[in-house]
Scaffold this active site. Structure first.
Site, mmCIF file in Angstrom:
data_model
loop_
_atom_site.group_PDB
_atom_site.id
_atom_site.type_symbol
_atom_site.label_atom_id
_atom_site.label_comp_id
_atom_site.label_asym_id
_atom_site.label_seq_id
_atom_site.Cartn_x
_atom_site.Cartn_y
_atom_site.Cartn_z
ATOM 1 N N SER A 110 23.811 -47.957 -14.352
ATOM 2 C CA SER A 110 24.390 -48.829 -13.345
ATOM 3 C C SER A 110 24.447 -48.116 -11.990
ATOM 4 O O SER A 110 24.919 -46.991 -11.884
ATOM 5 C CB SER A 110 25.786 -49.233 -13.789
ATOM 6 O OG SER A 110 26.332 -50.053 -12.816
ATOM 7 N N GLY A 111 23.923 -48.782 -10.978
ATOM 8 C CA GLY A 111 23.951 -48.203 -9.623
ATOM 9 C C GLY A 111 22.739 -47.340 -9.329
ATOM 10 O O GLY A 111 22.662 -46.725 -8.261
ATOM 11 N N THR A 115 18.233 -53.331 -9.413
ATOM 12 C CA THR A 115 18.144 -54.637 -8.764
ATOM 13 C C THR A 115 17.370 -54.513 -7.448
ATOM 14 O O THR A 115 16.518 -55.341 -7.138
ATOM 15 C CB THR A 115 19.555 -55.202 -8.533
ATOM 16 O OG1 THR A 115 20.225 -55.173 -9.778
ATOM 17 C CG2 THR A 115 19.513 -56.607 -8.001
ATOM 18 N N ASN A 160 29.048 -49.290 -9.099
ATOM 19 C CA ASN A 160 28.123 -49.973 -8.189
ATOM 20 C C ASN A 160 28.836 -51.151 -7.532
ATOM 21 O O ASN A 160 29.447 -51.965 -8.223
ATOM 22 C CB ASN A 160 26.913 -50.457 -9.008
ATOM 23 C CG ASN A 160 25.860 -51.109 -8.128
ATOM 24 O OD1 ASN A 160 26.026 -51.220 -6.914
ATOM 25 N ND2 ASN A 160 24.777 -51.536 -8.747
ATOM 26 N N SER A 163 27.045 -54.535 -8.796
ATOM 27 C CA SER A 163 26.519 -54.305 -10.143
ATOM 28 C C SER A 163 26.131 -55.621 -10.814
ATOM 29 O O SER A 163 26.885 -56.600 -10.780
ATOM 30 C CB SER A 163 27.586 -53.594 -10.971
ATOM 31 O OG SER A 163 27.066 -53.307 -12.232
ATOM 32 N N SER A 164 24.915 -55.631 -11.376
ATOM 33 C CA SER A 164 24.488 -56.848 -12.086
ATOM 34 C C SER A 164 25.263 -56.903 -13.391
ATOM 35 O O SER A 164 25.228 -55.953 -14.176
ATOM 36 C CB SER A 164 22.993 -56.779 -12.393
ATOM 37 O OG SER A 164 22.292 -56.330 -11.273
ATOM 38 N N GLY A 390 22.032 -51.480 -16.747
ATOM 39 C CA GLY A 390 21.664 -50.138 -17.193
ATOM 40 C C GLY A 390 22.571 -49.633 -18.291
ATOM 41 O O GLY A 390 23.632 -50.204 -18.566
ATOM 42 N N GLU A 392 25.322 -47.883 -20.100
ATOM 43 C CA GLU A 392 26.652 -47.696 -19.535
ATOM 44 C C GLU A 392 27.533 -46.878 -20.465
ATOM 45 O O GLU A 392 27.574 -47.107 -21.670
ATOM 46 C CB GLU A 392 27.345 -49.054 -19.324
ATOM 47 C CG GLU A 392 26.947 -49.719 -18.049
ATOM 48 C CD GLU A 392 27.634 -51.069 -17.854
ATOM 49 O OE1 GLU A 392 27.495 -51.640 -16.776
ATOM 50 O OE2 GLU A 392 28.293 -51.546 -18.815
HETATM 51 N N1 LIG Z 1 15.615 -48.183 -2.563
HETATM 52 C C1 LIG Z 1 16.859 -48.207 -2.108
HETATM 53 N N2 LIG Z 1 17.063 -48.000 -0.809
HETATM 54 C C2 LIG Z 1 18.288 -48.041 -0.309
HETATM 55 N N3 LIG Z 1 19.402 -48.261 -1.013
HETATM 56 C C3 LIG Z 1 19.277 -48.461 -2.340
HETATM 57 C C4 LIG Z 1 17.977 -48.474 -2.915
HETATM 58 N N4 LIG Z 1 18.150 -48.724 -4.212
HETATM 59 C C5 LIG Z 1 19.485 -48.878 -4.407
HETATM 60 N N5 LIG Z 1 20.153 -48.732 -3.279
HETATM 61 C C6 LIG Z 1 21.635 -48.791 -3.083
HETATM 62 O O1 LIG Z 1 22.261 -48.627 -4.316
HETATM 63 C C7 LIG Z 1 23.061 -49.746 -4.605
HETATM 64 C C8 LIG Z 1 22.990 -50.052 -6.104
HETATM 65 O O2 LIG Z 1 21.714 -50.516 -6.413
HETATM 66 P P1 LIG Z 1 21.433 -51.651 -7.493
HETATM 67 O O3 LIG Z 1 22.403 -52.742 -7.373
HETATM 68 O O4 LIG Z 1 20.021 -51.940 -7.442
HETATM 69 O O5 LIG Z 1 21.754 -50.892 -8.799
HETATM 70 P P2 LIG Z 1 21.461 -51.388 -10.235
HETATM 71 O O6 LIG Z 1 20.647 -50.355 -10.881
HETATM 72 O O7 LIG Z 1 20.958 -52.741 -10.239
HETATM 73 O O8 LIG Z 1 22.910 -51.352 -10.881
HETATM 74 P P3 LIG Z 1 23.521 -52.303 -11.969
HETATM 75 O O9 LIG Z 1 22.959 -51.879 -13.247
HETATM 76 O O10 LIG Z 1 24.928 -52.063 -11.851
HETATM 77 O O11 LIG Z 1 23.109 -53.645 -11.588
HETATM 78 C C9 LIG Z 1 22.543 -50.872 -3.810
HETATM 79 O O12 LIG Z 1 23.562 -51.790 -3.526
HETATM 80 C C10 LIG Z 1 22.053 -50.147 -2.582
HETATM 81 O O13 LIG Z 1 23.118 -49.937 -1.715
HETATM 82 MG MG LIG Z 2 21.589 -54.505 -10.732
#
Ligand SMILES: Nc1ncnc2c1ncn2[C@@H]1O[C@H](COP(=O)(O)OP(=O)(O)OP(=O)(O)O)[C@@H](O)[C@H]1O
Ligand SMILES: [Mg+2]
Length: 1078
Positions: A110-111, A115, A160, A163-164, A390, A392
């Site tokens: 997560s984070g 996404t 996050n 977070s999805s 992800g 967790e």
């Molecule tokens: N390529 C990137 N460039 C800039 N910031 C990023 C990038 N990827 C992620 N982030 C930052 O990290 C944060 C978390 O990313 P994201 O929501 O994609 O995580 P995730 O893996 O989907 O987590 P979860 O499993 O909780 O959904 C985003 O809100 C963004 O601020």
């Molecule tokens: Mg996500």
């Protein structure tokens, strides 16, 4: 201009190594160091073969610009530095050109950025695929589905901020050209427990906060909501606001996105009504009430909230109220109704809220699918993007984490399977001998969870379905029995004595050693959550709602469709959907993005080695590299390989004529690498050890330097030469142009100067002329003025003294002058003739000119007389003198005189000299004869007349006989004293002689002549000239004459008519002689 083909490679300008496969030595430390090094240089992407490792930068990097998209578009995967776009491009091209369905599997905790990665992939594909109005709309809908789903399915967690809280798999469908047609979204297990309760520091789903922050007052009023978060029990307050997130703005974005995706206004409104209903459900509170039969009963504390919910949803309030108080159990034909105690009532309330929300979410997904689904039935190519929650590990891990981690376990499984399979297939394809690789296969963990007979999920289901009292503890007990011997299962109660002493493991927990680490699950809630029970009374109440969306969300509430069969448990549902997903994924060509979270602080620039190390371990990235390197660390198609290293061997440099493979073989033989270090596949060369590759790279680098120097040398020479030539050419052109320019400029300058000077001169001249003209004019004016003044002064001075006093005189004088002028001019024209006897004289015009006129007349007369006289000869003059003398002597004295005026004085009437008769006479007279005339001599005695010739000479007076011419008397003039005559008109005259003279003896003579006047005059004159004495001429009608001694008086008497007009003389007496005159 054709773009110059520059062959680049991943190996160029590498920071660390771009592909972990080339890591040397390969161990955890070097792996992390490499990631860190790259991360510090903003290189967040690193490859393991075709897998992309992405390290979350937690800040926006300038690497996703449209230019970057263009850079990576249609480039080979290893051509540029690692990037998510390279993977997207590879997948898209493979789908478009090779007709292979693709799936992009994004994993990580997560984070870690899953996404975001999925969105980047989608946006890249959207950017590079076809264009056009229709295609763009599809793209837009696909992209805009993200904000909608994120609002309803994402929430802030401790890990996050976005977070999805659901798993998402989206199939994007393309036509044969690679243009997007539409998509299908599948969602996996929304974490609905979050609706009613959130762990500390976390929030409920974004949409609740967005709605309350962003809705207008009007909308809030319609939804019977208040803006204040604290009014709602379901909203945790400790992190209601998330840093850097503007809920209100996001609400607008979501509404806009809903519109783009195709939600009708009333649909969007219904969705918000359901959200409001869920929020308000949380505010319903119950109080205990004891009933007579001893059973506990609950009652709603404040019915206001309930009332409003019913108003919102169109549910009969009593129906809902009853549903919160009673539970009806139907078994076969029996219906048993039991009351709910307070705890059960709360359970029912929360279950309803969770169900409402999760069903709404599913409905949303379906609704979006309806909008974005491909419109055609043609065969589609599919690209799946999997963004699943992800792996967790929380402090308290419950059913949700178990499910999530199970899903991740399955993904790891498929990753391993596919990677290995792919590797194996490649070796077979390339005809390379396959050597076994040692790696951890997590199939055993998957089996522990999903095995149909003794898997944990199966156990759970069994417990849930089992009659009798079922609790979480009984479930754990069962697990302990069944899974005790499993290597990856741990529990305090398991028979396996090895855990008995493990105090870190509480009693109501079990621990699974996942591929990504050990996770301890709290068994509490497993059964309930798996059951996912919603009392039928509630679903029926919901079905009765007049709100069409709510009604549709609870189809099982329809009494006509009562299904007594239990619905499938959450676990089994999930297992089934994961199985479908896996099957689906297996049919597709996988592409991996493995996301890594560099720190727990959501902060940029921080790279926590331990945290990353943990992730690397559980993601099995090292294994991944090892698998990849198991046989050969590096492989490359012959063409690019030859292209890259051909400069290392003379035969292949600069051109190799022949098949690429033969070239590479020659090259490698030449370089004398040990034969076991490389293998020749069908289309690729396989290099066993990265060291060999690096050596190659080193050689290449050195050779390149030499070549570069050579090229540089040649290039510099060429450049200098061309530059020089160009400069020379340019110089000429520039010089020409410059000269032209400068000449032009000079010319212009001269021209303009000339014009300026000209104009100055002209101006100056003109001014000069003007000045002169002005001066002249002024002079003229001055002169005129001065003259005028001078004249004026002069005139004034001159006339001042006259003018007033003598104006009249002046005018008079002037007038007079004019008149006189005129007079004279007129006179000139009117002059009479020049004849002295002309009596004419013009009349006098003015009286005042009278005297002048007369004087003028006189002068004129005198003048004309003079003129007349001037014409005279001397002789004539003499005649006139005589006449004049005559006039003086006789005019007005003698009456005879006027008749004598007209007679010319001839003197010699008798021509003595010519008449021979008088010859004697003539001879006797010597002097000049002045008068020769016949006169009558009066006889003194009787008065009778006798003719005698009367001669006068200068000195004498002679009398001769007329007939004989004999001189009878001669008297010297000096003896003549006097001549007398009458005043009458007669010719008698007497010549008196001096007494005593010789001639005087006879006395004085008395004559009569017709030419008396002439004779008297001549006598007078001659006497005067001879004697200088004036002869006395007496005119009187009585005079005395001496006759001898007697004095006789001669008397003239008038009027004697007897003799007619001839006078007669008669002697009267001695003393008197009478002369009668007519
Ligand atoms: N390529 C990137 N460039 C800039 N910031 C990023 C990038 N990827 C992620 N982030 C930052 O990290 C944060 C978390 O990313 P994201 O929501 O994609 O995580 P995730 O893996 O989907 O987590 P979860 O499993 O909780 O959904 C985003 O809100 C963004 O601020
Ligand atoms: Mg996500």
């Amino acid at each position: 201009m054709a773009k110059m083909e520059v062959k680049t490679s991943l190996l160029d300008n590498m920071i660390g190594v771009g592909d972990m496969v080339l890591l040397e030595p390969l161990n955890e430390e070097s792996f992390i160091d490499n990631l860190k090094k790259r991360f510090d240089h903003n290189e967040i992407y690193t490859y393991i073969g075709s897998v992309v490792i992405s390290v979350n930068p937690y800040r926006s990097l300038p690497i996703y610009s449209p230019e970057k998209v263009e850079d990576y578009r249609n480039r080979n995967f290893y051509e540029l530095s690692p990037h998510i776009f390279a993977l997207s491009d590879e997948a898209y091209r493979s789908l478009r050109d090779q007709d292979k369905d693709q799936c992009i599997l994004i994993t990580g905790e997560s984070g870690a950025g899953k996404t975001e990665a999925s969105k980047l992939v989608m946006s890249y594909v959207a950017a590079v695929c076809g264009k056009g109005a229709e295609v763009n709309q599809v793209k837009e809908q696909l992209l805009q589905s993200n904000p909608v789903l994120e609002a309803f399915g994402n929430a802030k967690t401790v890990r996050n901020d976005n977070s999805s809280r659901f798993g998402k798999y989206m199939d994007i469908e393309f036509d044969f050209k690679g243009d997007p047609l539409g998509g299908v979204i599948s969602n996996y297990l929304l974490e609905k427990s979050r609706v009613v309760k959130q762990p500390r520091g976390e929030r409920n789903f974004h949409i609740f906060y967005q709605l309350l922050s962003g809705a207008s007052e009007d909308l809030l009023h319609k939804l019977r909501l208040e803006r204040d978060f604290s009014r709602y029990n379901y909203l945790s307050l400790d992190s209601a606001k998330v840093n850097g997130v503007d809920d209100a703005a996001n609400f607008r974005t979501v509404r806009n996105a809903m519109q783009i995706v195709g939600f009708m206004d009333h649909e969007a409104q219904s969705v918000l009504e359901v959200i409001a209903a869920v929020l308000k459900l949380g505010n319903i509170e119950f109080k205990p009430e004891s009933r007579v039969n001893g059973l506990d009963e609950s009652k709603i504390k404040d019915k206001n909230e309930l009332k409003e919910i019913c108003e919102l949803t169109g549910i009969d309030q009593s129906v809902l109220e009853r549903a919160f108080s009673f539970r009806t159990v139907e078994a076969k034909q029996e219906k048993v109704s039991t009351t709910l105690n307070v705890a059960q009532a709360y359970y029912a309330r929360d279950a309803l809220a969770k169900n409402l929300y999760s069903r709404l979410f599913s409905w949303l997904v379906n609704r979006i699918n309806e909008s974005i689904k491909a419109q055609t039935k043609v065969r589609k190519k599919v690209m799946g993007v999997l963004d699943i929650y992800g792996f967790e590990i929380f402090e308290d891990n419950s059913f949700e984490q178990f499910i999530i981690n199970y899903c991740n376990e399955k993904l790891q499984q498929i990753f391993i399977e596919l990677t290995l399979k792919e590797e194996q297939e490649e070796y077979i394809r390339e005809d390379i001998e396959w050597t076994h690789i040692d790696y951890f296969n997590n199939a055993v963990i998957c089996d522990l969870i999903e095995n149909n007979t003794n898997g944990i999920l199966a156990m759970l289901d069994e417990e849930c379905l089992r009659p009798g009292t079922v609790t979480d503890d009984t479930f754990l007990e069962k697990l302990n029995q069944v899974c005790a011997t499993h290597q990856h299962f741990e529990s305090r109660m398991s028979k396996c004595s090895r855990f008995l002493n493990d105090t870190s493991l509480p009693h109501s927990c079990f621990r699974i050693q996942h591929y990504a680490g050990k996770v301890m699950y709290q068994v509490e809630g497993f059964v309930d959550k798996n059951n996912d029970l919603l009392y039928r009374d509630l679903s029926q109440a919901m079905w009765k709602a007049s709100h069409s969306l709510i009604k549709a969300l609870f189809p099982e509430g329809n009494p006509a469709k009562i299904n007594l069969k239990r619905p499938p448990t959450a676990g089994s549902q999930f297992k089934a959907s994961v199985a479908t997903l896996m099957k689906n994924l297996q049919t597709k060509n996988p592409n991996y993005i493995r996301c890594i979270k560099p720190n727990d602080k959501k902060a940029a620039h921080i790279f926590n080695d331990a945290l990353v190390c943990h992730q690397i371990r559980y993601l099995g990235l090292l294994e991944n590299v090892r698998v990849r390197r198991a046989g050969y660390a590096f492989r490359q198609a012959y063409e690019p390989c030859l292209e890259r290293y051909k400069m290392l061997c003379k035969q292949t440099w600069p051109h190799w004529k022949g098949p690429a493979r033969a070239g590479v073989e020659v090259l490698f033989n030449e370089l004398e690498f040990p034969v076991e270090e490389y293998s020749f596949g069908r289309s690729k060369i396989f290099i066993r050890n990265p060291r060999t590759l690096f050596k190659l790279e080193d050689l290449r680098k050195r050779r390149l330097e030499d070549l570069a120097t050579l090229i540089q040398k040649i290039f510099r020479g060429w450049k200098c030469r061309t530059h020089f030539l160009l400069m020379k050419k340019s110089q000429i052109i520039i010089a020409a142009w410059y000269r032209r320019y400068s000449q032009q400029k000079k010319y212009q300058q001269i021209k303009s100067s000339a014009i300026v000077i000209q104009s100055f001169i002209r101006g100056w001249k003109a001014r000069k002329i003007l000045r002169e003209l002005k001066h002249e004019k002024r002079c003229q004016e001055a002169v005129t003025t001065i003259a005028a003044f001078w004249h004026g002064t002069q005139v004034r001075r001159e006339y001042r003294k006259f003018f007033r006093a003598n104006a009249g005189k002046k005018i008079y004088e002037f007038t007079l002058q004019r008149i006189v002028q005129k007079y004279f001019l007129e006179m000139k024209n009117k002059m009479p003739s020049l004849s002295p006897i002309d009596k004419n004289w013009p009349a006098r015009p003015y009286l005042f000119l009278d005297s002048t006129h007369k004087e003028l007349k006189r002068i004129f007369h005198l003048w004309r007389c003079k003129k007349y006289r001037d014409q005279f000869t001397d002789q004539r003059k003499l005649i006139y003198e005589e006449k004049l003398e005559a006039s003086e002597l006789f005019k007005d004295k003698k009456a005879l005189y006027p008749s004598s005026v007209g007679q010319p004085f001839q003197g010699a009437y008798l021509e003595i000299s010519k008449d021979p008769k008088y010859k004697k006479l003539k001879d006797a007279i010597e002097e000049k004869i002045i008068i020769a005339e016949v006169v009558n001599k009066i006889n003194r005695a009787n008065g009778k007349c006798a003719s005698r010739i009367f001669l006068l000479t200068n000195n004498n007076l002679l009398l001769a006989d007329q007939k004989s011419g004999h001189i009878k008397s001669e008297v010297p003039l000096g003896d003549v004293t006097k001549v007398s005559m009458s005043s009458q008109n007669d010719g008698f005259f007497a010549v008196h002689l001096k007494e005593g003279s010789g001639a005087a003896s006879k006395g004085d003579f008395l004559f009569s002549s017709d030419h008396l006047i002439e004779m008297a005059t001549k006598l007078y004159r001659t006497t005067l000239s001879q004697t200088k004495q004036k002869l006395n001429i007496e005119i009187s009608d009585e005079f005395l004459v001496q006759f001898r001694q007697d004095k006789v008086c001669v008397k003239f008497i008038q009027g004697n008519q007897k003799n007619g007009s001839v006078p007669t003389c008669k002697r009267k007496n001695n003393r008197l002689l009478e002369v009668a005159v007519p």
